[in-house]
Design a protein around this motif. Structure first.
Motif, short mmCIF file in Angstrom:
data_model
loop_
_atom_site.label_atom_id
_atom_site.label_comp_id
_atom_site.label_asym_id
_atom_site.label_seq_id
_atom_site.Cartn_x
_atom_site.Cartn_y
_atom_site.Cartn_z
N ILE A 193 2.88 4.98 14.10
CA ILE A 193 2.64 5.70 14.18
C ILE A 193 1.39 5.13 12.07
N THR A 194 0.26 6.90 12.36
CA THR A 194 -0.46 6.24 10.80
C THR A 194 -0.81 7.66 10.45
N PHE A 195 -1.05 7.56 8.65
CA PHE A 195 -0.69 8.25 7.70
C PHE A 195 -2.12 8.79 7.50
N VAL A 196 -2.93 9.16 7.74
CA VAL A 196 -4.37 9.65 7.22
C VAL A 196 -4.29 10.63 5.71
N SER A 197 -4.77 10.13 5.10
CA SER A 197 -4.83 11.01 3.74
C SER A 197 -6.47 10.88 3.58
N PRO A 198 -7.48 11.47 3.05
CA PRO A 198 -9.14 11.81 2.60
C PRO A 198 -9.75 10.14 2.02
N ASP A 199 -8.94 9.18 1.40
CA ASP A 199 -9.51 8.24 1.37
C ASP A 199 -8.87 6.31 1.33
N LYS A 200 -7.87 6.90 2.44
CA LYS A 200 -6.93 5.51 3.49
C LYS A 200 -5.83 5.96 3.98
N GLU A 201 -6.08 5.24 5.09
CA GLU A 201 -4.51 5.38 5.96
C GLU A 201 -3.45 4.21 6.00
N ILE A 202 -2.91 4.48 6.89
CA ILE A 202 -1.81 3.31 6.60
C ILE A 202 -0.90 3.46 7.76
N THR A 203 -0.79 2.31 8.92
CA THR A 203 -0.13 2.50 10.05
C THR A 203 1.79 1.61 9.45
N ILE A 204 2.07 2.46 10.11
CA ILE A 204 3.29 1.76 10.04
C ILE A 204 4.28 1.50 11.58
N ILE A 227 9.68 14.32 7.13
CA ILE A 227 8.21 14.65 6.72
C ILE A 227 7.04 15.62 7.11
N ILE A 228 6.73 15.57 8.70
CA ILE A 228 6.41 16.63 9.29
C ILE A 228 5.81 17.91 9.08
N GLY A 229 7.60 18.73 8.95
CA GLY A 229 8.28 19.88 8.69
C GLY A 229 8.04 20.62 7.94
N ASP A 230 8.32 19.17 6.14
CA ASP A 230 8.46 19.52 5.16
C ASP A 230 7.05 19.56 4.58
N TYR A 231 6.20 19.33 4.95
CA TYR A 231 4.82 18.71 4.27
C TYR A 231 4.02 20.09 5.19
N SER A 232 4.30 20.35 6.13
CA SER A 232 3.20 20.77 7.49
C SER A 232 2.02 19.74 7.90
N ILE A 233 2.49 19.31 8.48
CA ILE A 233 1.82 18.04 8.50
C ILE A 233 0.54 17.73 10.13
N GLU A 277 0.72 -1.23 0.29
CA GLU A 277 0.23 -0.27 -0.23
C GLU A 277 0.77 1.25 -0.14
N ARG A 278 0.53 1.63 -0.42
CA ARG A 278 1.64 3.86 -1.08
C ARG A 278 -0.05 4.71 -0.74
N ILE A 279 0.93 5.89 0.37
CA ILE A 279 0.18 6.53 0.98
C ILE A 279 1.27 8.04 -0.01
N GLU A 280 0.80 9.12 -0.48
CA GLU A 280 1.30 10.31 -0.77
C GLU A 280 1.26 10.85 -0.18
N LEU A 281 2.96 11.64 -0.08
CA LEU A 281 2.84 12.85 1.44
C LEU A 281 2.11 14.03 1.16
N VAL A 282 1.97 14.32 -0.32
CA VAL A 282 1.02 15.70 -0.47
C VAL A 282 -0.61 14.98 -0.01
N GLU A 283 -1.07 13.79 -0.39
CA GLU A 283 -2.04 13.57 0.06
C GLU A 283 -2.77 13.13 1.98
N VAL A 284 -1.30 13.65 2.68
CA VAL A 284 -1.78 12.94 4.01
C VAL A 284 -2.66 14.10 4.58
N SER A 285 -3.90 14.07 5.36
CA SER A 285 -4.02 15.44 6.01
C SER A 285 -3.61 14.96 7.73
#
Length: 194
Positions: free
Chosen positions: A154-165, A181-187, A130-138
């Motif tokens: 850690i769970t990365f959540v986007s509007p249509d999916k979530e991935i836990t690592i 990632i948190i700093g670059d994408y301001s998530i 499974e892959r989630i693009e970082l620009v989509e992570v909310s």
């Protein structure tokens, strides 16, 4: 005049390989998983590769299973020789031995990777990642475990999916990658269980 082929005495081979596989199952899976996952999953833009615990346990189980099957084949050959009967379980033991192949493959492909633009994970027993693009992570959720308090995943959540690592603070490369990632994408980060 043709010479008759002498049958191979497989008993010592089965006994020694069965014992060695059982012993190797305790420590050989670690370097195999580390080497193979680095070889397969590290790319130029890879920030971190996270090895799942299931990868090590699965490969150890595959080694141990092969060892048990080899010892079982040895025992049935010795029993058949004592009873002066032919050994007829060769195919059963071969099929049982080949059952370790999918377990070993699932182990090699059980990983998570943090890339510069996406997060990818493949859990044990799954056929695709499974892959989630970082620009989509909310949002990012850090999951804590009490006693001692530590982040376990850690769970990365986007509007249509979530991935836990899985996560370990002792893994410096992954810790730096997540902070980057948190700093670059301001998530926004949510603390769960704190």
């Amino acid at each position: 005049m043709k010479r008759k082929k002498q049958p191979v005495n497989s008993e010592p081979i089965l006994l020694s390989s069965g014992i060695l596989l059982l012993i190797f199952s305790l420590f050989i899976p670690i370097p195999i998983i580390l080497f193979m996952q680095d070889l397969l999953f590290f790319k130029d833009d890879t920030l971190s590769v996270i090895r799942h615990d299931e990868a090590f346990k699965g490969l150890a189980a595959a080694f141990a299973w092969l060892g048990i099957v080899a010892l079982g084949a040895y025992a049935t050959i010795v029993y058949a020789d004592k009873k002066r009967k032919p050994y007829r379980l060769k195919w059963v033991h071969l099929i049982l031995a080949f059952l370790s192949v999918p377990i070993a493959l699932f182990s090699l492909f059980s990983y998570s990777s943090v890339q510069e633009t996406y997060i990818e994970t493949q859990n044990f027993g799954e056929f695709s990642s499974e892959r989630i693009e970082l620009v989509e992570v909310s949002q990012i959720t850090r999951h804590y475990e009490p006693n001692p308090t530590r982040v376990t995943s850690i769970t990365f959540v986007s509007p249509d999916k979530e991935i836990t690592i899985p996560f370990s603070a002792e893994d410096g490369r992954t810790s730096r990658a997540i902070q980057r990632i948190i700093g670059d994408y301001s998530i926004p980060v949510i603390e769960d269980g704190l």
